[in-house]
Design an enzyme around this catalytic site. Structure first.
Site, PDB file in Angstrom:
ATOM      1  N   PHE A 138      32.260  67.987  29.192  1.00 56.61           N
ATOM      2  CA  PHE A 138      31.960  68.808  30.365  1.00 56.61           C
ATOM      3  C   PHE A 138      32.991  69.921  30.449  1.00 56.61           C
ATOM      4  O   PHE A 138      34.187  69.656  30.480  1.00 56.61           O
ATOM      5  CB  PHE A 138      31.983  67.984  31.658  1.00 56.61           C
ATOM      6  CG  PHE A 138      31.587  68.818  32.853  1.00 56.61           C
ATOM      7  CD1 PHE A 138      30.248  69.049  33.132  1.00 56.61           C
ATOM      8  CD2 PHE A 138      32.543  69.417  33.655  1.00 56.61           C
ATOM      9  CE1 PHE A 138      29.884  69.860  34.212  1.00 56.61           C
ATOM     10  CE2 PHE A 138      32.184  70.220  34.727  1.00 56.61           C
ATOM     11  CZ  PHE A 138      30.853  70.445  35.005  1.00 56.61           C
ATOM     12  N   ASP A 223      40.691  70.994  26.654  1.00 58.48           N
ATOM     13  CA  ASP A 223      40.318  71.177  28.057  1.00 58.48           C
ATOM     14  C   ASP A 223      40.924  70.014  28.833  1.00 58.48           C
ATOM     15  O   ASP A 223      40.406  68.899  28.817  1.00 58.48           O
ATOM     16  CB  ASP A 223      38.785  71.210  28.185  1.00 58.48           C
ATOM     17  CG  ASP A 223      38.342  71.396  29.639  1.00 58.48           C
ATOM     18  OD1 ASP A 223      39.193  71.280  30.545  1.00 58.48           O
ATOM     19  OD2 ASP A 223      37.136  71.641  29.856  1.00 58.48           O
ATOM     20  N   LYS A 252      41.748  72.167  38.412  1.00 57.60           N
ATOM     21  CA  LYS A 252      41.735  71.066  39.392  1.00 57.60           C
ATOM     22  C   LYS A 252      43.059  70.834  40.147  1.00 57.60           C
ATOM     23  O   LYS A 252      43.270  71.417  41.187  1.00 57.60           O
ATOM     24  CB  LYS A 252      41.222  69.793  38.720  1.00 57.60           C
ATOM     25  CG  LYS A 252      39.736  69.927  38.380  1.00 57.60           C
ATOM     26  CD  LYS A 252      39.018  68.607  38.221  1.00 57.60           C
ATOM     27  CE  LYS A 252      37.507  68.812  38.268  1.00 57.60           C
ATOM     28  NZ  LYS A 252      36.862  68.973  36.980  1.00 57.60           N
TER      29      LYS A 252
END
Ligand SMILES: *Cc1c(COP(=O)(O)O)cnc(C)c1O
Length: 398
Positions: A138, A223, A252
């Site tokens: 993702f 990532d 995040k």
């Protein structure tokens, strides 16, 4: 407004892109959050990994208040003191060369895609642009990041996606080797896949991926938007693997709850970008960057990475004890405080029942429970959460 009133307005006026639980969170402190009706919850999903410092960490709140009274925004035509400070901290702790700032994870991934393509154009030639990514990965919802995401269900309805991506199964070196061509400019992966269901990379695999990239002059992009910044019990997930990327994406948890994204790269790779190649109006703005500096200092100075490792081990141990009592619980996996529990049963319903009993967790792919508690979490809070989960499993699995 009450939970019901907020939900009813939301159903009328907000675009329907999320299936939401029927509550509105209005306040948070540490691992606890409260809804609009005054009910208290233990938050073991922490804004999907954003609230790593717990809710309203005093150092982030203080930095936000102070910066808000000084300068909220100025453009990147000028130097921005907190942005420069944040870049220095990230570079010094990652061993990478330079940082670019944006406002979200997807934007950090877009920046990484652009930098990898530009680097390959400059050093390898016009036709070298393909990026190999992983199945179950993702990387975000903007079109480039979406094309990089190796899950068909997110692509459906949005074709044609930008070309230049190829997907291979995760933790499968042979498949990766076969996918490499002279057109491959980069391999991108999450050292611990998050949204896909919490699947950690194997150590030997990641080392071999690094070697394969080196042998073929291919950039390696990690990532770490979800698994970075202490989540796995290491400041960066790749430090556990002792495998280092050429490009790293973060977002995040980076600013303790305030929107931000960052893309870091080795000096020689970063040199492929010239002024005008990439930009973001709000990227690295004074407010977000000041919160980033405060959040990183708190993370580093308050022993939270170590706590994530310690409490993560305890959480997994307790989950495994629980799993032994329910044959439908197939696997407990993860690293640090990034944990998945695979269930042959109604994971969505279990998450719902946990919420009703005062524990927030999340279910992915209808069969995996995901736990991302704040890195500040205490043993007593884990005990309390596990007691709620035990009751929910009993109710849903019998
Ligand atoms: C959440 C996430 C993203 C996307 O971040 P947004 O801020 O939602 O755009 C990208 N990659 C990973 C690994 C993520 O967990």
């Amino acid at each position: 407004m009450t939970n019901a009133e907020i939900a009813s307005l939301g159903k009328r006026y907000v675009m329907h892109t999320y299936n939401r639980y029927p509550i509105a969170l209005v306040r948070g402190q540490g691992t606890k959050v409260w809804d609009a009706d005054g009910r208290e919850y233990l938050d073991f999903i922490a804004g999907l990994g954003v609230n790593s410092l717990g809710h309203c960490h005093p150092r982030v709140v203080e930095a936000l208040r102070e910066q808000a009274g000084k300068l909220l925004h100025c453009s990147n035509l000028y130097w921005i003191e907190p942005q420069v400070e944040l870049a220095k901290i990230l570079v010094e702790h990652s061993g990478l060369g330079r940082a670019f700032f944006c406002n979200s994870g997807a934007e950090a991934v877009e920046a990484a895609i652009k930098l990898a393509r530009k680097y390959a154009k400059v050093y390898k030639g016009e036709n070298c642009f393909e990026i190999i990514t992983m199945r179950r990965s993702f990387h975000g919802r903007t079109l480039g990041a979406l094309a990089a995401t190796g899950q068909d269900k997110f692509h459906r309805g949005f074709e044609p996606l930008p070309p230049g991506f190829r997907y291979v199964p995760f933790n499968n070196l042979e498949a990766l080797k076969e996918a490499v061509t002279p057109e491959t400019c980069a391999v991108m992966l999450e050292p611990v896949q998050g949204e896909g269901g919490v699947y950690p990379a194997e150590k030997e695999y990641l080392k071999a991926v690094r070697k394969l990239c080196d042998e073929n002059g291919i950039l390696l992009i990690f990532d770490e938007i979800q698994c970075g910044l202490g989540r796995t019990g290491y400041l960066f997930a790749h430090q556990y693997y002792e495998v280092y990327p050429d490009i790293l994406t973060l977002a995040k948890a980076l600013a303790g709850g305030v929107p931000i994204g960052a893309m870091l790269a080795k000096e020689e790779v970063a040199q492929a970008f010239s002024p005008g190649d990439h930009a973001s109006t709000f990227g690295g703005n004074p407010l977000a960057a000041a919160c980033g500096v405060a959040a990183l200092r708190a993370l580093l100075e308050e022993g939270l990475v170590e706590n994530a490792r310690k409490q993560g081990e305890y959480l997994m141990e307790r989950l495994r004890d629980l799993a032994a009592k329910f044959p439908q619980v197939l696997e407990v996996r993860g690293r640090g405080l990034m944990v998945g529990v695979e269930i042959d049963g109604p994971a969505d319903r279990i998450a719902q029942v946990c919420l009703e009993k005062g524990l927030l967790i999340n279910a992915v792919h209808g069969r995996i429970l995901r736990f991302l508690p704040p890195l500040t979490v205490k043993k007593e809070e884990i005990d309390k959460a596990l007691e709620i989960l035990r009751k929910a499993l009993k109710e849903c699995l019998g």
